[in-house]
Design a protein around this motif. Structure first.
Motif, mmCIF file in Angstrom:
data_model
loop_
_atom_site.group_PDB
_atom_site.id
_atom_site.type_symbol
_atom_site.label_atom_id
_atom_site.label_comp_id
_atom_site.label_asym_id
_atom_site.label_seq_id
_atom_site.Cartn_x
_atom_site.Cartn_y
_atom_site.Cartn_z
ATOM 1 N N ILE A 113 0.574 -1.274 0.168
ATOM 2 C CA ILE A 113 0.385 0.129 -0.018
ATOM 3 C C ILE A 113 1.330 1.673 0.313
ATOM 4 C CG2 ILE A 113 -1.656 1.139 1.338
ATOM 5 C CD1 ILE A 113 -2.599 -1.863 0.333
ATOM 6 N N SER A 114 0.454 1.532 -0.952
ATOM 7 C CA SER A 114 1.324 3.547 -1.420
ATOM 8 C C SER A 114 0.611 3.979 -0.011
ATOM 9 C CB SER A 114 0.978 4.425 -2.870
ATOM 10 O OG SER A 114 1.700 3.425 -3.690
ATOM 11 N N GLU A 115 -0.785 4.484 -0.102
ATOM 12 C CA GLU A 115 -0.753 5.536 0.922
ATOM 13 C C GLU A 115 -2.592 5.220 0.894
ATOM 14 O OE1 GLU A 115 -1.946 9.842 0.990
ATOM 15 O OE2 GLU A 115 -1.331 9.714 -0.445
ATOM 16 N N LEU A 116 -2.274 5.351 2.431
ATOM 17 C CA LEU A 116 -4.532 5.376 3.311
ATOM 18 C C LEU A 116 -4.603 6.484 3.446
ATOM 19 C CD1 LEU A 116 -7.053 3.998 3.902
ATOM 20 C CD2 LEU A 116 -5.438 3.693 6.136
ATOM 21 N N SER A 117 -5.967 6.766 2.386
ATOM 22 C CA SER A 117 -6.470 8.220 3.051
ATOM 23 C C SER A 117 -7.551 8.525 2.501
ATOM 24 C CB SER A 117 -5.780 9.134 1.576
ATOM 25 O OG SER A 117 -6.427 9.033 0.587
ATOM 26 N N VAL A 118 -8.812 9.407 3.394
ATOM 27 C CA VAL A 118 -9.882 9.819 3.386
ATOM 28 C C VAL A 118 -10.210 11.301 2.906
ATOM 29 C CG1 VAL A 118 -11.893 10.219 5.590
ATOM 30 C CG2 VAL A 118 -10.117 8.286 5.468
ATOM 31 N N LEU A 119 -11.004 11.270 2.449
ATOM 32 C CA LEU A 119 -11.319 12.806 1.642
ATOM 33 C C LEU A 119 -13.129 13.092 1.935
ATOM 34 C CD1 LEU A 119 -9.911 11.279 -0.897
ATOM 35 C CD2 LEU A 119 -10.289 12.484 -2.208
ATOM 36 N N LEU A 120 -12.710 14.212 2.387
ATOM 37 C CA LEU A 120 -14.289 14.256 2.766
ATOM 38 C C LEU A 120 -15.234 15.476 1.789
ATOM 39 C CD1 LEU A 120 -16.242 15.268 4.694
ATOM 40 C CD2 LEU A 120 -15.146 17.524 4.881
ATOM 41 N N MET A 121 -15.747 14.736 0.665
ATOM 42 C CA MET A 121 -16.583 14.843 -0.370
ATOM 43 C C MET A 121 -18.028 15.777 -0.155
ATOM 44 S SD MET A 121 -14.507 13.916 -2.387
ATOM 45 C CE MET A 121 -15.443 14.300 -3.929
ATOM 46 N N MET A 122 -18.176 17.274 -0.757
ATOM 47 C CA MET A 122 -19.425 18.146 -0.893
ATOM 48 C C MET A 122 -20.230 17.572 -2.030
ATOM 49 S SD MET A 122 -19.890 21.865 0.329
ATOM 50 C CE MET A 122 -19.448 22.437 -1.616
ATOM 51 N N LYS A 123 -21.750 17.376 -2.690
ATOM 52 C CA LYS A 123 -22.453 17.096 -2.958
ATOM 53 C C LYS A 123 -23.483 17.991 -2.658
ATOM 54 C CE LYS A 123 -25.001 13.385 -3.491
ATOM 55 N NZ LYS A 123 -25.773 12.592 -3.449
ATOM 56 N N VAL A 124 -23.148 19.198 -3.909
ATOM 57 C CA VAL A 124 -24.721 20.383 -3.316
ATOM 58 C C VAL A 124 -26.028 19.798 -4.475
ATOM 59 C CG1 VAL A 124 -23.574 21.684 -1.830
ATOM 60 C CG2 VAL A 124 -23.115 21.676 -4.469
ATOM 61 N N ASN A 125 -26.788 21.397 -5.019
ATOM 62 C CA ASN A 125 -27.717 20.952 -6.144
ATOM 63 C C ASN A 125 -27.883 22.451 -6.017
ATOM 64 O OD1 ASN A 125 -30.338 21.666 -7.149
ATOM 65 N ND2 ASN A 125 -29.731 19.463 -8.040
ATOM 66 N N VAL A 126 -27.573 23.263 -7.077
ATOM 67 C CA VAL A 126 -27.524 24.351 -6.849
ATOM 68 C C VAL A 126 -28.218 24.519 -8.893
ATOM 69 C CG1 VAL A 126 -26.085 26.312 -7.488
ATOM 70 C CG2 VAL A 126 -25.408 25.060 -6.350
ATOM 71 N N ARG A 127 -29.315 25.524 -9.066
ATOM 72 C CA ARG A 127 -30.277 25.613 -9.958
ATOM 73 C C ARG A 127 -30.560 24.559 -10.720
ATOM 74 N NH1 ARG A 127 -27.507 30.891 -12.675
ATOM 75 N NH2 ARG A 127 -28.570 33.087 -12.066
ATOM 76 N N GLY A 128 -30.510 22.713 -9.994
ATOM 77 C CA GLY A 128 -30.380 22.445 -10.139
ATOM 78 C C GLY A 128 -29.711 21.063 -10.852
ATOM 79 N N GLN A 129 -28.240 21.492 -10.998
ATOM 80 C CA GLN A 129 -27.444 21.047 -11.499
ATOM 81 C C GLN A 129 -26.708 20.617 -10.245
ATOM 82 O OE1 GLN A 129 -24.598 23.017 -13.956
ATOM 83 N NE2 GLN A 129 -26.174 24.745 -14.309
ATOM 84 N N GLU A 130 -26.459 18.996 -10.537
ATOM 85 C CA GLU A 130 -25.389 18.453 -9.272
ATOM 86 C C GLU A 130 -24.042 18.360 -9.678
ATOM 87 O OE1 GLU A 130 -25.325 13.860 -7.794
ATOM 88 O OE2 GLU A 130 -27.431 14.927 -7.008
ATOM 89 N N VAL A 131 -22.829 18.918 -7.822
ATOM 90 C CA VAL A 131 -22.177 19.672 -7.466
ATOM 91 C C VAL A 131 -20.924 18.529 -7.087
ATOM 92 C CG1 VAL A 131 -20.355 21.345 -7.774
ATOM 93 C CG2 VAL A 131 -22.450 21.510 -8.991
ATOM 94 N N THR A 132 -20.021 18.117 -7.273
ATOM 95 C CA THR A 132 -19.846 17.387 -6.342
ATOM 96 C C THR A 132 -18.265 17.708 -6.377
ATOM 97 O OG1 THR A 132 -21.199 15.414 -6.517
ATOM 98 C CG2 THR A 132 -18.729 14.937 -5.068
ATOM 99 N N ARG A 133 -17.975 18.446 -4.584
ATOM 100 C CA ARG A 133 -16.423 18.754 -4.775
ATOM 101 C C ARG A 133 -15.459 18.395 -3.447
ATOM 102 N NH1 ARG A 133 -13.885 21.429 -8.651
ATOM 103 N NH2 ARG A 133 -12.571 22.807 -7.002
#
Length: 319
Positions: free
Chosen positions: A46-66
């Motif tokens: 294993i090179s790396e074990l990591s945890v990403l906190l992701m945000m999913k929002v709905n803006v103007r009917g569009q779904e955006v994940t960052r």
């Protein structure tokens, strides 16, 4: 040899499972838990074990994940074949400027096991982001007045996260709707509000008044929600009946708006500007706001112009 080849393709490979100590955390709190790794059919590096906190929002009917942030947990270790099991604890702090979880704003943790020269095992787990206690107490105090959150309450706007309410029962003021954006500055909590008021004698007629409410710190204590409710109702009544009592809000207090525009909020200083791109320290939901807008193809200027604001703050318009 076949087992190694299959493991590289993900068949019979190591697995990863994140387990949170609890499902919900407040802004500024530390998320804690453990990551369970189980060996597969062969040894894997294993090179790396990591945890990403992701945000999913709905803006103007569009779904955006960052991605909000990546938290490295461990590097350069070996996972032995079955029945090998390893649990690695993890902890990281939730950033203070995030929007809180609502139907239009959601979060999850993406756990990633970076396996050398092989398909990476991953795990996705939802996590709820709760408001800071002072914000929650204001929301509870408004609920005591039977001000109920609308279905789209908690959406992202050009100012950050906006909470919108309608009256569940008649109050002694002609309030039809209330919109609130929270701003936390050192030692105080501010509510930037828009009051939609019924106009007597005009069927369906209404007027808008915008004002800043500075909440006294002592009313934000855990045992003073009833007094906080009375304070909010009295303040809203004063602003509804006497617009001259609404304090002036200067843009200069919170920075300068883009494009050299100047404006005001309310009628009589404090103010807000520089919200775009998470630059407004203290605004709930300001973090990543600029990136979300960029993803749906909106520039900072377009966002304000399309909202019809032109920096005179004619309303909390939805993006």
């Amino acid at each position: 040899m076949l087992k190694k080849l299959m493991a590289k393709l993900g068949v019979g490979a190591a697995t990863v499972d994140l387990r949170l100590d609890r499902p919900a955390y407040r802004l500024g709190e530390t998320i804690t838990g453990a990551i369970r790794i189980e060996g597969g059919s062969v040894e894997q590096r294993i090179s790396e074990l990591s945890v990403l906190l992701m945000m999913k929002v709905n803006v103007r009917g569009q779904e955006v994940t960052r991605p909000v942030h990546t938290y490295p947990v461990s590097r350069s270790f070996t996972v032995q074949p079955k029945p090998f099991v390893q649990e690695i604890p993890f902890a990281f702090e939730l950033p203070a400027g995030l929007a809180v979880s609502t139907p239009s704003v959601q979060y999850y943790l993406h756990t990633k096991l970076d396996v050398e020269r092989a398909l990476d095992p991953t795990d996705l787990d939802p996590v709820q982001v709760l408001p800071p206690e002072p914000v929650e107490r204001v929301l509870n105090a408004l609920a005591r007045l039977d001000l109920r959150q609308k279905p789209d309450s908690g959406k992202l706007t050009p100012y950050g996260q906006e909470f919108s309410f309608f009256t569940g029962r008649p109050l002694d003021i002609p309030l039809k709707e209330l919109e609130v954006v929270f701003l936390s500055t050192p030692g105080e909590l501010r509510l930037l509000t828009e009051l939609d008021l019924a106009v007597p004698g005009r069927f369906g007629g209404e007027m808008e008044r915008k004002a800043e409410i500075v909440v006294p710190q002592d009313l934000l204590a855990a045992d003073r929600e009833e007094e906080l409710s009375r304070f909010l109702l009295d303040t809203l009544r004063t602003y509804a009946e006497n617009p001259q009592a609404i304090p002036y809000v200067s843009m200069a207090s919170y920075g300068q708006p883009p494009h050299g525009h100047q404006g005001h909020y309310g009628h009589h200083g404090h103010g807000m500007a520089g919200m775009i791109g998470g630059m407004a320290a203290g605004f709930l939901g300001g973090m990543l706001l600029g990136e979300v807008m960029e993803e749906i193809g909106e520039s900072a200027g377009d966002m304000f112009e399309e909202a019809g604001l032109d920096f005179d703050f004619d309303g909390f318009d939805e993006l």
